[in-house]
Design an enzyme around this catalytic site. Structure first.
Site, PDB file in Angstrom:
ATOM      1  N   ASP A 411      45.233  40.219  42.818  1.00  0.00           N
ATOM      2  CA  ASP A 411      44.063  40.103  41.947  1.00  0.00           C
ATOM      3  C   ASP A 411      43.274  41.407  42.041  1.00  0.00           C
ATOM      4  O   ASP A 411      42.701  41.720  43.093  1.00  0.00           O
ATOM      5  CB  ASP A 411      43.222  38.913  42.397  1.00  0.00           C
ATOM      6  CG  ASP A 411      41.999  38.659  41.525  1.00  0.00           C
ATOM      7  OD1 ASP A 411      41.648  39.539  40.715  1.00  0.00           O
ATOM      8  OD2 ASP A 411      41.396  37.580  41.667  1.00  0.00           O
ATOM      9  N   HIS A 412      43.234  42.160  40.925  1.00  0.00           N
ATOM     10  CA  HIS A 412      42.610  43.485  40.950  1.00  0.00           C
ATOM     11  C   HIS A 412      41.087  43.415  41.086  1.00  0.00           C
ATOM     12  O   HIS A 412      40.431  44.442  41.312  1.00  0.00           O
ATOM     13  CB  HIS A 412      42.980  44.259  39.675  1.00  0.00           C
ATOM     14  CG  HIS A 412      43.278  45.699  39.929  1.00  0.00           C
ATOM     15  ND1 HIS A 412      42.615  46.457  40.874  1.00  0.00           N
ATOM     16  CD2 HIS A 412      44.178  46.541  39.355  1.00  0.00           C
ATOM     17  CE1 HIS A 412      43.083  47.692  40.862  1.00  0.00           C
ATOM     18  NE2 HIS A 412      44.041  47.763  39.962  1.00  0.00           N
ATOM     19  N   ARG A 413      40.500  42.231  40.957  1.00  0.00           N
ATOM     20  CA  ARG A 413      39.051  42.124  41.130  1.00  0.00           C
ATOM     21  C   ARG A 413      38.645  42.354  42.574  1.00  0.00           C
ATOM     22  O   ARG A 413      37.545  42.846  42.845  1.00  0.00           O
ATOM     23  CB  ARG A 413      38.569  40.735  40.679  1.00  0.00           C
ATOM     24  CG  ARG A 413      38.732  40.466  39.190  1.00  0.00           C
ATOM     25  CD  ARG A 413      38.352  39.042  38.841  1.00  0.00           C
ATOM     26  NE  ARG A 413      39.172  38.055  39.563  1.00  0.00           N
ATOM     27  CZ  ARG A 413      38.997  36.740  39.474  1.00  0.00           C
ATOM     28  NH1 ARG A 413      38.043  36.253  38.687  1.00  0.00           N
ATOM     29  NH2 ARG A 413      39.778  35.913  40.132  1.00  0.00           N
TER      30      ARG A 413
END
Length: 439
Positions: A411-413
């Site tokens: 998850d790039h967040r």
């Protein structure tokens, strides 16, 4: 005032459930912890323990009633000093081959009417009329080698359905509870759920007139949940992927040595090594051992790994807890127990809830490489492919090694690309140097 038993929330995603079977009848005494019903959630069928003690006064929903909202009253207990006449419980199942259902007795009709009157408003439409079962139940023998799930076997014994006449639709021809329901002529009422409403947002029109002959297959609660959660995950979680090839010759040699020295023990699998390697790698790259939570990031001190298991009607992810504190042997046993429970439908809620990271392994199907959708609210999933022999360039020479491709999705967040690269390379390093797992 009498106590109430409510439809419990047995999983984080559960909004409604179905009473598969009552294990008590009106007039029965129950203690806290007694199993009073089997409840089908969006994931599994769970034995529900009574949270209160007392005498059953009313069962407000019948066996097989579905779409009961979490928090709704499903049974009441008599108040202190209140007497309740014991009533014989009658399952709402019929014998296959019976053309007409027997007429209900006056007592049953009155009981049904009273129950419907006292039921909460939102359950009124969900309560079917109680049917009387024939006085003599037809019980058929089920051979030991019959491919049938435990729940379906119990349903078959209760109803007397002839399983020899049923073609199983489950994995490798196994007879499922849906097959038994179909043979009994039991169908679920069509309901519009929140999931259905959400699904309409991204549904594509199907022109049925242009398609070949087909059969409609009703969605199970589990399939609806999988479709909804993974669609949202793909839509709202910014995935990024990275793959590496791992040389497994050293790991396979170590595994063979361990298994040969402990012939009476359960054999370790490559997946057991992968689970432990992922846990150790997450400890060594702590910035990847995280989860996104609205406006903050949760950073974990241990690793609970979910393992993707395909079962009838969908997919479930039982959780191997506290992997950093367990050795290979304990992880292997936990994994085996969880998979067996998942396939038999006997997982308890605490065995499939939670998890901080997921592993999906399709190597046993010969799949070399694939990508997976993150299992929300987690922030990472590892896709594990098949181990096979491949030519590899080493020191200018072509050598044959046993290689396995793993693909990490993050998850790039909450995880940056560099952190993800560090994690997948730590997993690769540990798998290629498996003695680190022994330290």
């Amino acid at each position: 005032m009498s106590n109430e038993i409510l439809m419990p929330e047995l999983s984080p995603t559960m909004t409604a459930g179905m009473i598969s079977r009552w294990n008590v009848a009106v007039g029965d005494s129950v203690q806290v912890g007694d199993i009073v019903a089997e409840i089908e959630t969006d994931k599994v069928t769970v034995e529900f323990e009574s949270p209160v003690a007392g005498v059953i006064k009313e069962l407000l929903v019948a066996d097989g009633t579905g779409d009961i909202a979490v928090g709704s009253v499903i049974a009441t207990l008599a108040a202190e000093g209140e007497s309740v006449e014991k009533v014989q419980s009658v399952p709402e199942l019929k014998v296959v081959g019976s053309d007409t259902a027997p007429a209900a007795t006056t007592t049953q009709a009155e009981t049904s009417e009273q129950t419907a009157t006292s039921a909460p408003q939102n359950l009124m439409a969900a309560v079917p009329a109680v049917k009387e079962e024939p006085a003599e139940r037809l019980v058929r023998e089920i051979k030991a080698d019959t491919k049938i799930s435990p729940i379906a076997r119990r349903m078959a014994f209760q109803s007397g359905v002839d399983v020899a006449a049923i073609s199983g639709t489950g994995e490798r021809g196994e007879i499922t509870k849906e097959d038994i329901r179909k043979a009994l002529g039991i169908t679920e009422p069509a309901t519009v759920t929140a999931t259905t409403a959400v699904a309409a947002d991204y549904q594509f029109d199907v022109t049925r007139e242009l398609l070949p002959e087909f059969e409609e297959v009703a969605l199970s609660g589990m399939r609806r949940t999988v479709a909804d959660r993974l669609s949202k995950s793909s839509q709202y979680i910014p995935h990024f992927y990275m793959s590496v090839d791992c040389a497994l010759d050293g790991l396979l040699a170590l595994r063979q040595q361990i298994n040969s020295q402990n012939e009476n023990e359960k054999k370790l699998t490559v997946n057991d090594f992968v689970i432990k390697a992922v846990a150790l790698a997450l400890k060594q790259v702590p910035d990847a051992n995280v989860m996104w939570d609205t406006d903050k990031i949760l950073k974990f001190s241990d690793v609970d790994i979910s393992i993707a298991v395909a079962i009838d009607g969908g997919l479930i992810t039982p959780v191997v807890k506290s992997c950093l504190k367990k050795g290979l042997r304990e992880i292997s046993q936990d994994c085996s127990d969880l998979v067996n429970k998942a396939k038999s439908g006997s997982l308890k809620p605490n065995e499939f809830q939670g998890g901080t990271f997921t592993i999906s392994n399709l190597g046993m199907f010969g799949i070399r490489e694939f990508t997976s959708i993150i299992n929300p609210p987690q922030s990472g999933i590892l896709s594990v492919g098949a181990a096979d022999q491949r030519p590899v360039i080493e020191d200018g020479e072509v050598v044959i090694k046993t290689m396995m491709t793993i693909t990490l999705a993050m998850d790039h967040r909450c995880v940056d690309g560099v952190t993800g690269a560090q994690l997948v390379n730590r997993i690769k390093h540990i798998l290629e140097n498996p003695l680190e797992l022994m330290l």
